[in-house]
Design a protein around this motif. Structure first.
Motif, short mmCIF file in Angstrom:
data_model
loop_
_atom_site.label_atom_id
_atom_site.label_comp_id
_atom_site.label_asym_id
_atom_site.label_seq_id
_atom_site.Cartn_x
_atom_site.Cartn_y
_atom_site.Cartn_z
N SER A 266 48.42 51.47 35.73
CA SER A 266 49.01 50.87 34.51
C SER A 266 48.22 49.67 34.02
N LEU A 267 47.89 48.76 34.94
CA LEU A 267 47.18 47.54 34.54
C LEU A 267 45.76 47.85 34.09
N SER A 268 45.07 48.70 34.81
CA SER A 268 43.69 49.01 34.44
C SER A 268 43.61 49.73 33.10
N ILE A 269 44.55 50.63 32.85
CA ILE A 269 44.56 51.33 31.57
C ILE A 269 44.67 50.33 30.42
N SER A 270 45.58 49.36 30.55
CA SER A 270 45.74 48.34 29.50
C SER A 270 44.49 47.48 29.39
N ALA A 271 43.91 47.09 30.54
CA ALA A 271 42.72 46.23 30.51
C ALA A 271 41.55 46.95 29.86
N ILE A 272 41.33 48.21 30.21
CA ILE A 272 40.22 48.98 29.64
C ILE A 272 40.39 49.14 28.14
N SER A 273 41.62 49.41 27.71
CA SER A 273 41.90 49.59 26.30
C SER A 273 41.62 48.31 25.52
N HIS B 138 36.01 40.62 35.69
CA HIS B 138 37.42 40.64 35.32
C HIS B 138 38.24 41.24 36.46
N ALA B 139 39.43 40.71 36.62
CA ALA B 139 40.38 41.26 37.60
C ALA B 139 41.76 41.25 36.98
N ILE B 140 42.48 42.33 37.12
CA ILE B 140 43.87 42.40 36.67
C ILE B 140 44.68 42.98 37.82
N ILE B 141 45.62 42.23 38.36
CA ILE B 141 46.26 42.66 39.61
C ILE B 141 47.75 42.36 39.62
#
Length: 794
Positions: free
Chosen positions: A89-96, A149-152
């Motif tokens: 979920s987090l990576s999808i939002s970050a990549i977008s 970048h990190a999203i966790i």
């Protein structure tokens, strides 16, 4: 696509639902609703035992979207890490959001989630191994990417001091007590300089000794750029019954409130605080204070001025741990035992003892148990260590009086924090004053700033600040156990009505003497009251004149009117209020020594004597006549702003000629004000460039002008400083840029200035004819003076 290959733990209906979702989705095009549907399907199928073991709480898409938007959007060559990635979920939002993706590394250990993750995040590097072990190995081998970048959303679970994970973490210098802080610490170590980390984590790391090492690491290697608060404990992960208070935090490697009680961010608001309000500079515990509203607290405030050690008071955890002392505990009170008090023994702040309950009421006094008891030789103040789910208050204080316990000893169970003096009771005044203080709303707000969890530890209470012994004594005089919350707050915070009344009175006087509305605000009212030494309960007839600087005014406002302003707002006091007081002759600058340097510690301001005589009459029948008399002899600041500043005008001899109106204004209004004794050498207009052109004088100055096309409209020489002013009259074609080396651009009015302001050269000045007494300075290291070539090149 056959889901049976990677989702053996899903039931048949769930597999069909999930299959339909992924078959019509590519991760980069997934909508938040699609991701949320997948998340809920997978979340329902997680094995409870694994969920507890891994500390899994999956991120709702609305939170993931908000977190991703905290990244700087213009980033290039993004290398993203997401440890504990779940279904992505987090990576999808970050990549977008980030777009320019070079690499994505994800860790997920649970096969129920790692399989959907592989579908959602095709062609991404997915590690299905323990992140702590993997990261530690990479750090020790120096074999890892430096992520940008990190999203966790790391797992939340305590880790024991002798566990495998703790031993692994110590290999890379990390000492911490929870998986979430371990994941974040490892992520920090794996980031490149200026790398950005956005994480959703509990705020329990902000205080307490167990997280001190982690706070040291985080603040040493990163700066805190953004904090978002979820003011409700259970909304961010409401489906998982999470009671931790969570925050979203953005860190920047090698480099301070936002809050929302609604996980949908419908009530989002943003506040900015100086870093010193978040991490106190001299705090040895490095507590992180997260404001829960715009209210701020200062150690200088009278309510929060003393430490417990300065008050010679102690606080400690209730020493009786019942399961360890079962052999001494008894259900019924008798002559052979003494009271053992639990939180359930109190109702509406009153002691109810004994009480029928599944817990015991008493403890026998024997040599082995007596060391855990307190002597009944005074009053004790108790604070519960735990608050119930969504309980309104964190801190609730109770008083135990010696006459309520007709025994020599008292037992306090482990769920209490106990205030005492070296294991003895307090005096009644201190106990009642302390209980009143602790039960106030302002203390509850103060505590929440640095404590994000439901537990109130003795360490937390030790690190708080308290009123003086004298102030506690004053509070005790009116405090009763039965008084309501409003009355407690009135006792602790003072009479707000009196404060508001004095502020309103000050604004009224400022309005009466003709101050503009901008100088009838709270800061101006506080400056006015401070210079007159009028505290909330003083009469206006007691006003007096005294010298005060800006910082003393701010401290005085805080102490007497509970209005705290950070040190970086000093200019709001000086330029927004005191400057206008000086202009209107309400206040005087250093009347005892006008030439006192501005950096002198004695530099200050004093109320003007005519104003003092006026305000003394404010509450009397003479006020209106005194005001009329004052206004007849004094000019209001409003009038001062409207009329031209009184300046000595030095006339210039101007030859007859047909000059434009603006050029004429430059010669007759600008030069006498700002170039005293200046000699006009050239003045042209669109019709006659040779209207005034003293070529011989310019030649004597070694100045040769070649071609009218590059001439400014006015040239004036200041013989006293040997400066040459080049002035362009701007009426329709625009100001001169760097290439023409114009020193001053002149405009007929502000409207035309606004039109051309973006084209003006730096290191120049601006003069506007409709406001002839003022100038605008465009940066540069000096005002009204020439620059060297080196300065212009720098």
């Amino acid at each position: 696509m056959n889901l049976d290959l990677y989702s053996p733990h899903l039931n048949k209906n769930s597999r069909n639902t999930y299959s339909m979702i992924v078959q019509h989705s590519i991760f980069c095009n997934m909508t938040p609703n699609t991701v949320d549907t997948i998340r809920k399907v997978v979340n329902d199928q997680l094995i409870p035992k694994n969920k507890a073991e891994y500390g899994q709480f999956m991120t709702p898409s609305v939170i993931a979207e908000f977190m991703a938007k905290l990244f700087d959007k213009q980033a290039l060559n993004v290398k993203l890490i997401d440890c504990g990635a779940g279904i992505g979920s987090l990576s999808i939002s970050a990549i977008s959001h980030l777009k320019n993706i070079e690499q994505v590394d994800l860790w997920e250990i649970d096969p129920i989630m790692s399989k959907p993750l592989e579908v959602n995040m095709k062609e991404m590097e997915i590690f299905t191994e323990d992140f702590i072990s993997s990261a530690v190995t990479k750090l020790l081998d120096n074999d890892h990417e430096l992520y940008t970048h990190a999203i966790i959303n790391p797992p939340y679970k305590k880790i024991n001091s002798n566990s495998k994970h703790r031993l692994e973490l110590r290999k890379v210098g990390i000492e911490t007590v929870n998986l979430y802080s371990a994941f974040l610490a490892l992520t920090i170590k794996m980031m490149a300089d200026d790398g950005q980390i956005v994480a959703i984590i509990p705020r329990s790391f902000c205080n307490g000794p167990y997280y001190k090492s982690f706070r040291e690491l985080m603040l040493k290697e990163c700066s805190i750029e953004h904090i978002h608060i979820f003011d409700s404990r259970n909304k961010a992960f409401k489906e998982d019954d999470v009671l931790q208070e969570n925050i979203i935090i953005k860190l920047v490697k090698s480099k301070v409130s936002n809050q929302s009680s609604d996980h949908k961010f419908n009530d989002y608001q943003e506040n900015i605080f100086v870093f010193e309000d978040i991490v106190k500079p001299n705090d040895p515990e490095i507590f992180i204070h997260i404001p829960t509203n715009t209210r701020t607290f200062s150690d200088e405030q009278a309510l929060f001025s003393k430490t417990l050690s300065e008050l010679n008071l102690n606080v400690s955890t209730g020493p009786v741990v019942d399961f360890r002392m079962k052999e001494y505990l008894e259900m019924e009170a008798s002559e052979d035992n003494v009271p053992l008090l639990y939180p359930h023994h109190f109702e509406n702040r009153k002691l109810v003892y004994p009480r029928v309950h599944k817990k015991p009421n008493a403890i026998r006094v024997e040599p082995a148990s007596q060391k855990w008891l307190f002597p009944n030789d005074g009053y004790y103040v108790l604070v519960k260590r735990f608050s119930a789910k969504e309980e309104r208050r964190r801190i609730v204080a109770y008083v135990v009086a010696p006459n309520e316990i007709n025994k020599k000893w008292i037992g306090f169970e482990n769920h209490w924090n106990v205030f005492h003096i070296k294991k003895h009771g307090l005096s009644k005044d201190i106990a009642f004053g302390l209980a009143c203080f602790l039960n106030s709303t302002i203390v509850d707000d103060y505590f929440r700033v640095f404590s994000g969890h439901t537990q109130v530890n003795a360490t937390d209470l030790k690190n708080m600040k308290y009123p003086s012994i004298e102030s506690l004594g004053e509070l005790s005089k009116q405090y009763e156990i039965t008084i309501d919350q409003n009355e407690i707050d009135r006792l602790v915070e003072g009479d707000d009505e009196a404060i508001q009344q004095k502020l309103d009175d000050a604004r009224q006087i400022l309005n009466d003497i003709g101050m503009p509305k901008e100088q009838q605000n709270q800061i101006s009212a506080l400056c006015f009251l401070a210079l007159l030494d009028i505290t909330p309960h003083k009469s206006w007839k007691d006003a007096k004149e005294r010298m005060m600087g800006i910082t003393p005014i701010m401290k005085w406002s805080h102490e007497h009117y509970k209005k705290y302003y950070a040190q970086n707002t000093r200019e709001d006091f000086r330029k927004g209020s005191i400057h206008q007081f000086l202009e209107a002759a309400i206040a005087l600058e250093n009347p005892d020594k006008p030439n006192r340097p501005k950096n002198s510690p004695n530099f200050g301001y004093q109320i003007e004597s005519h104003i003092l005589n006026l305000v003394i009459s404010f509450e009397t029948d003479d006020y209106q006549s005194k005001l009329k008399e004052y206004l007849s002899t004094r000019t209001s600041l409003i009038d001062t702003y409207e009329r031209a500043r009184a300046m000595h005008m030095v006339p210039l001899n101007l030859p007859d000629g047909n000059h434009s109106v603006l050029i004429k204004a430059i010669i007759e209004n600008f030069a006498p004000r700002f170039i005293h004794g200046g000699i006009p050498l050239y003045a042209g207009d669109t019709g006659d460039k040779d209207g005034l052109f003293n070529k011989e004088y310019l030649k004597d100055l070694n100045v040769e002008l070649d071609g009218h096309g590059k001439l400014p409209d006015v040239i004036i020489h200041d013989p006293t400083k040997n400066w040459l002013f080049l002035i362009e009259s701007v009426t329709s074609t625009g100001p001169v840029d760097h290439k023409r080396l114009v020193f001053v651009s002149a405009f007929p009015d502000r409207k035309l200035y606004a039109k051309f302001s973006s084209k003006l050269a730096w290191e120049t000045e601006v003069w506007i004819a409709e406001h002839p007494t003022h100038m605008i300075h465009l940066n540069g290291t000096r005002f009204m003076g020439p620059y060297t070539d080196k300065e212009l090149d720098s």
